[in-house]
Design a protein around this motif. Structure first.
Motif, mmCIF file in Angstrom:
data_model
loop_
_atom_site.group_PDB
_atom_site.id
_atom_site.type_symbol
_atom_site.label_atom_id
_atom_site.label_comp_id
_atom_site.label_asym_id
_atom_site.label_seq_id
_atom_site.Cartn_x
_atom_site.Cartn_y
_atom_site.Cartn_z
ATOM 1 N N SER A 103 0.865 -1.178 0.000
ATOM 2 C CA SER A 103 0.000 0.000 0.000
ATOM 3 C C SER A 103 0.904 1.230 0.000
ATOM 4 O O SER A 103 2.076 1.158 0.375
ATOM 5 N N THR A 104 0.358 2.345 -0.418
ATOM 6 C CA THR A 104 1.133 3.586 -0.415
ATOM 7 C C THR A 104 1.579 3.928 1.001
ATOM 8 O O THR A 104 2.706 4.390 1.213
ATOM 9 N N ALA A 105 0.712 3.675 1.978
ATOM 10 C CA ALA A 105 1.060 3.966 3.376
ATOM 11 C C ALA A 105 2.241 3.111 3.834
ATOM 12 O O ALA A 105 3.147 3.607 4.522
ATOM 13 N N GLN A 106 2.243 1.829 3.460
ATOM 14 C CA GLN A 106 3.353 0.954 3.842
ATOM 15 C C GLN A 106 4.656 1.427 3.195
ATOM 16 O O GLN A 106 5.697 1.494 3.857
ATOM 17 N N ALA A 107 4.587 1.738 1.911
ATOM 18 C CA ALA A 107 5.777 2.196 1.191
ATOM 19 C C ALA A 107 6.281 3.515 1.780
ATOM 20 O O ALA A 107 7.492 3.713 1.919
ATOM 21 N N ASN A 108 5.362 4.395 2.138
ATOM 22 C CA ASN A 108 5.746 5.673 2.732
ATOM 23 C C ASN A 108 6.449 5.469 4.075
ATOM 24 O O ASN A 108 7.433 6.143 4.375
ATOM 25 N N ARG A 109 5.960 4.518 4.873
ATOM 26 C CA ARG A 109 6.610 4.226 6.153
ATOM 27 C C ARG A 109 8.027 3.699 5.936
ATOM 28 O O ARG A 109 8.947 4.040 6.677
ATOM 29 N N ILE A 110 8.217 2.886 4.902
ATOM 30 C CA ILE A 110 9.540 2.331 4.605
ATOM 31 C C ILE A 110 10.497 3.440 4.175
ATOM 32 O O ILE A 110 11.608 3.560 4.712
ATOM 33 N N VAL A 111 10.068 4.268 3.226
ATOM 34 C CA VAL A 111 10.928 5.341 2.727
ATOM 35 C C VAL A 111 11.226 6.338 3.847
ATOM 36 O O VAL A 111 12.379 6.726 4.057
ATOM 37 N N SER A 112 10.198 6.745 4.573
ATOM 38 C CA SER A 112 10.397 7.686 5.680
ATOM 39 C C SER A 112 11.294 7.087 6.754
ATOM 40 O O SER A 112 12.140 7.777 7.323
ATOM 41 N N GLY A 113 11.102 5.804 7.031
ATOM 42 C CA GLY A 113 11.938 5.117 8.016
ATOM 43 C C GLY A 113 13.399 5.096 7.610
ATOM 44 O O GLY A 113 14.294 5.291 8.444
#
Length: 139
Positions: A65-75
């Motif tokens: 999901s976009t939210a999961q990918a965003n958490r990975i990139v932000s992390g």
């Protein structure tokens, strides 16, 4: 009336910032950054990739999901920043190395021809890894 004046000032400042950076800044009124300044379509160079585009690509490529990918990139970014703040060097093999370097105090010229003291400061230095360097050379 004061609030309207404040809003107009912010809108103008936001539009000026958009114009300087050539990035889409959303709707900031009639003075948005555009090529002709007559419409409200933001201008952005096609050769600039934004974080959201990286997130979308990662999400699509790995069925996240976009939210999961965003958490990975932000992390990832947060982890790099956290370690740099602690004074550590962050090395990503094949990609590059991030490190904090301290520039010593120095004297600089001001715009009036005089000298000003510039204090010691820290900055982030990035050194490109050999694999990335080779891939870019071949492209």
């Amino acid at each position: 009336e004061t609030m309207l004046r404040l809003a107009a000032t912010r809108t103008t400042a936001a539009a000026a910032a958009c114009a300087r950076t050539a990035r889409p800044c959303g709707s900031v009124g009639a003075a948005t950054a555009t090529s002709s300044f007559s419409t409200s379509t933001p201008v952005r160079k096609d050769d600039v990739v934004l974080k959201g585009e990286i997130v979308a690509s990662l999400a699509e490529e790995h069925e996240l999901s976009t939210a999961q990918a965003n958490r990975i990139v932000s992390g990832l970014f947060d982890s790099i920043v956290e370690n740099l703040v602690k004074g550590k060097t962050v090395r990503i093999t094949g990609f590059g190395k991030f490190e904090v370097v301290t520039t010593g105090p120095r004297m600089a010229n001001d715009f009036k021809g005089g000298k000003i003291a510039v204090p010691e400061t820290k900055r982030v230095k990035f050194r490109v890894g050999q694999t990335l360097k080779n891939v870019v050379k071949k492209s």
